[in-house]
Structure formats: structure tokens, C-alpha cells
Write an enzyme that holds these catalytic residues in place. Structure first.
Site, PDB file in Angstrom:
ATOM      1  N   HIS A  35       0.835  -1.199   0.000  1.00 10.80           N
ATOM      2  CA  HIS A  35       0.000   0.000   0.000  1.00 10.80           C
ATOM      3  C   HIS A  35       0.870   1.250   0.000  1.00 10.80           C
ATOM      4  O   HIS A  35       1.527   1.553   0.988  1.00 10.80           O
ATOM      5  CB  HIS A  35      -0.919  -0.040   1.241  1.00 10.80           C
ATOM      6  CG  HIS A  35      -1.919   1.056   1.292  1.00 10.80           C
ATOM      7  ND1 HIS A  35      -2.769   1.209   2.358  1.00 10.80           N
ATOM      8  CD2 HIS A  35      -2.218   2.041   0.415  1.00 10.80           C
ATOM      9  CE1 HIS A  35      -3.555   2.258   2.138  1.00 10.80           C
ATOM     10  NE2 HIS A  35      -3.229   2.781   0.967  1.00 10.80           N
ATOM     11  N   HIS A  41       3.760   0.945   2.969  1.00  9.55           N
ATOM     12  CA  HIS A  41       3.720  -0.109   3.980  1.00  9.55           C
ATOM     13  C   HIS A  41       3.035  -1.325   3.382  1.00  9.55           C
ATOM     14  O   HIS A  41       2.523  -1.284   2.262  1.00  9.55           O
ATOM     15  CB  HIS A  41       2.978   0.379   5.237  1.00  9.55           C
ATOM     16  CG  HIS A  41       1.543   0.728   4.974  1.00  9.55           C
ATOM     17  ND1 HIS A  41       1.153   1.974   4.531  1.00  9.55           N
ATOM     18  CD2 HIS A  41       0.408  -0.001   5.063  1.00  9.55           C
ATOM     19  CE1 HIS A  41      -0.160   1.992   4.361  1.00  9.55           C
ATOM     20  NE2 HIS A  41      -0.642   0.796   4.670  1.00  9.55           N
ATOM     21  N   ASP A  43       0.075  -4.280   4.264  1.00  2.38           N
ATOM     22  CA  ASP A  43      -1.009  -4.632   5.181  1.00  2.38           C
ATOM     23  C   ASP A  43      -1.129  -6.146   5.229  1.00  2.38           C
ATOM     24  O   ASP A  43      -1.387  -6.799   4.213  1.00  2.38           O
ATOM     25  CB  ASP A  43      -2.323  -3.991   4.717  1.00  2.38           C
ATOM     26  CG  ASP A  43      -2.293  -2.481   4.896  1.00  2.38           C
ATOM     27  OD1 ASP A  43      -2.196  -2.037   6.054  1.00  2.38           O
ATOM     28  OD2 ASP A  43      -2.338  -1.752   3.891  1.00  2.38           O
ATOM     29  N   LYS A 207     -13.388   4.934 -10.909  1.00  3.12           N
ATOM     30  CA  LYS A 207     -14.690   5.475 -10.524  1.00  3.12           C
ATOM     31  C   LYS A 207     -15.596   5.672 -11.734  1.00  3.12           C
ATOM     32  O   LYS A 207     -16.794   5.615 -11.617  1.00  3.12           O
ATOM     33  CB  LYS A 207     -14.493   6.816  -9.803  1.00  3.12           C
ATOM     34  CG  LYS A 207     -14.027   6.625  -8.379  1.00  3.12           C
ATOM     35  CD  LYS A 207     -14.372   7.815  -7.519  1.00  3.12           C
ATOM     36  CE  LYS A 207     -13.508   9.002  -7.918  1.00  3.12           C
ATOM     37  NZ  LYS A 207     -13.790  10.162  -7.044  1.00  3.12           N
TER      38      LYS A 207
END
Ligand code: MN
Length: 245
Positions: A35, A41, A43, A207
């Protein structure tokens, strides 16, 4: 309510992330998502108790038992988050690019080793170990394999939220000395690098992807479809231009 914080932090009319519910049937999958948010980082998520128990690991997991990786426990995520890959739009919680870095299954290990070896445990043992802050488990992923532990750090350091754990690889046949996570910048779903996902027109236009194809469960699938549609539209446009010329 395990998913309340997850929902509270997100505006689902703006982010392609799944809304999700608590799932009744017990599953044992795990996922690691790379991410690129404010800070890069990984997850780390274990399917457990109908949700994905989640930790943010700044340096990512390692197959080297010498690496004890800081893992901040974060809010539970819905199980439908499992195959989320794509872009969380700007100004939304966790805005940035998400890659499905590894997927697979996990099994709890018994807290008591037999002759120095870890043996499979039960879900009840896993729940107890999680509550106690010392969870031992075995991973069977595409990148991560073998025995691991998540150990909650005792004693709060100043400024810490008391959510700090360490993700540690146990010594076994899958241990790799000097494991370098940066050498594995590839999605297990789409084989794209993080940069490719971020720069991908299909991802960026998530989107505005055409609707009417029914609900697409996985974001990466939606990405692929959006890209295909884009190609098709370009072709149609080219044909129109030719006719007009
Ligand atoms: Mn994250």
C-alpha cells in the site's frame, strides 16, 4: 462491532474499497497488500472470526528470522477486502495505490511445540493466542510460506497507541537469510508492479468505469475490464475518424 471503525473511516461513494459484512463461515485465507499511501507499507491480514484481522507493517513481512518487523494492529477489515487492488482516490482514508502482494491460506499452530516443532492448532487456540498477544501460525502463500508469530509488544512506548506487535519468521525450511522484499514488487493477481498499478489508466479511472456489466466483485477485475473498454472505445473512435476523413 468489529467493522464499525472500518466503515466510520470510509466514504463508500468515493472509494472503490468494498463495504463488506461479517462473514459467518470460518475461512483461513491470508492476504498481504502493498500500500503506497502517505508512507509505503504492507497490510498483513488474516481471515479470522468472520473478518480480516489486520496489521500495517512498514517494512513488510520477511522470511528472515533475524528480522523482527514492527506490525501496527489496525481496524478489522471485511473479508471482501481480500482481493482489493487498485487506487483509493485522493482525500480518502488510506489514499494511494494498493497491490495484492501475496495470498494464500493460514493455519493456527498450537502454542505448545512438540519436540521443538510447531504443530497445527485449533481456531479456539488461535483466538486465545490473539487475545494474549502471541499468535503462532503457518502460512501457505505464493510468496510467504512456513511458520510465523505475531507478538504484541509489552509496555507502551511514549506516543504509542498500544497497538504495536512484531511479525517474526520462525526457523524452518522456508526461512531465507537476508530476504529482500523489494525484489518482489509484483501483484499475485495481475503481475503488475506498484508503479504499473498507479500509472494504469484503467486503475485511475476506476470510478468512471462503465456500469451495466453487473457487480464486479474484485477491483482488479474491474480494472482489467475498464482497460479493455478503453481499448474498445479507442478502436471505435478510430473507425469513426476514418469514416469521417
Ligand atoms: Mn494500508
Amino acid at each position: 462491532m468489529p467493522l464499525e471503525e472500518y466503515k466510520r473511516k470510509r466514504r463508500f461513494n468515493e472509494t472503490p474499497e468494498p463495504q463488506g459484512e461479517i462473514v459467518k463461515k470460518p475461512g483461513h485465507r491470508f492476504v498481504v497488500q502493498k500500500h503506497e499511501a502517505t508512507r509505503l507499507h504492507y497490510d498483513f491480514r488474516l481471515e479470522m472470526e468472520g473478518v480480516l484481522k489486520s496489521w500495517a507493517v512498514p517494512k513488510g513481512p520477511s522470511l528472515d528470522p533475524a528480522d523482527k518487523r514492527l506490525a501496527m494492529q489496525v481496524e478489522d477489515h471485511p473479508v471482501s477486502y481480500f482481493d482489493f487492488e487498485g487506487i483509493i482516490p485522493e482525500d480518502n482514508y488510506g489514499a494511494g495505490t494498493v497491490m495484492v502482494w501475496d495470498v494464500g491460506t493460514w493455519q493456527p499452530l498450537s502454542p505448545i511445540a512438540v519436540q521443538g516443532k510447531y504443530v497445527p492448532g485449533t481456531d479456539a487456540e488461535a483466538a486465545t493466542m490473539l487475545a494474549k498477544g502471541d499468535l503462532k501460525f503457518r502460512l501457505d502463500g505464493q510468496k510467504l510460506k512456513g511458520d510465523f508469530a505475531l507478538v504484541k509488544m509489552k509496555g507502551r512506548r511514549p506516543g504509542s497507541k498500544g497497538n504495536e506487535w512484531l511479525l517474526i519468521k520462525k526457523h524452518d525450511d522456508y526461512a531465507v537469510d537476508g530476504y529482500d522484499i523489494d525484489a518482489y514488487d509484483e501483484s499475485v493477481l495481475t503481475h503488475r508492479s506498484l508503479a504499473a498499478i498507479a500509472g494504469d489508466a484503467g486503475s485511475a479511472e476506476w470510478k468512471s468505469r462503465p456500469s451495466g456489466r453487473g457487480k464486479l466483485k474484485a477491483a482488479w477485475l474491474a480494472d482489467a475490464v475498464a482497460r479493455l473498454d478503453q481499448k474498445k472505445n479507442k478502436k471505435i473512435q478510430r473507425r469513426k475518424n476514418k469514416k469521417a476523413a
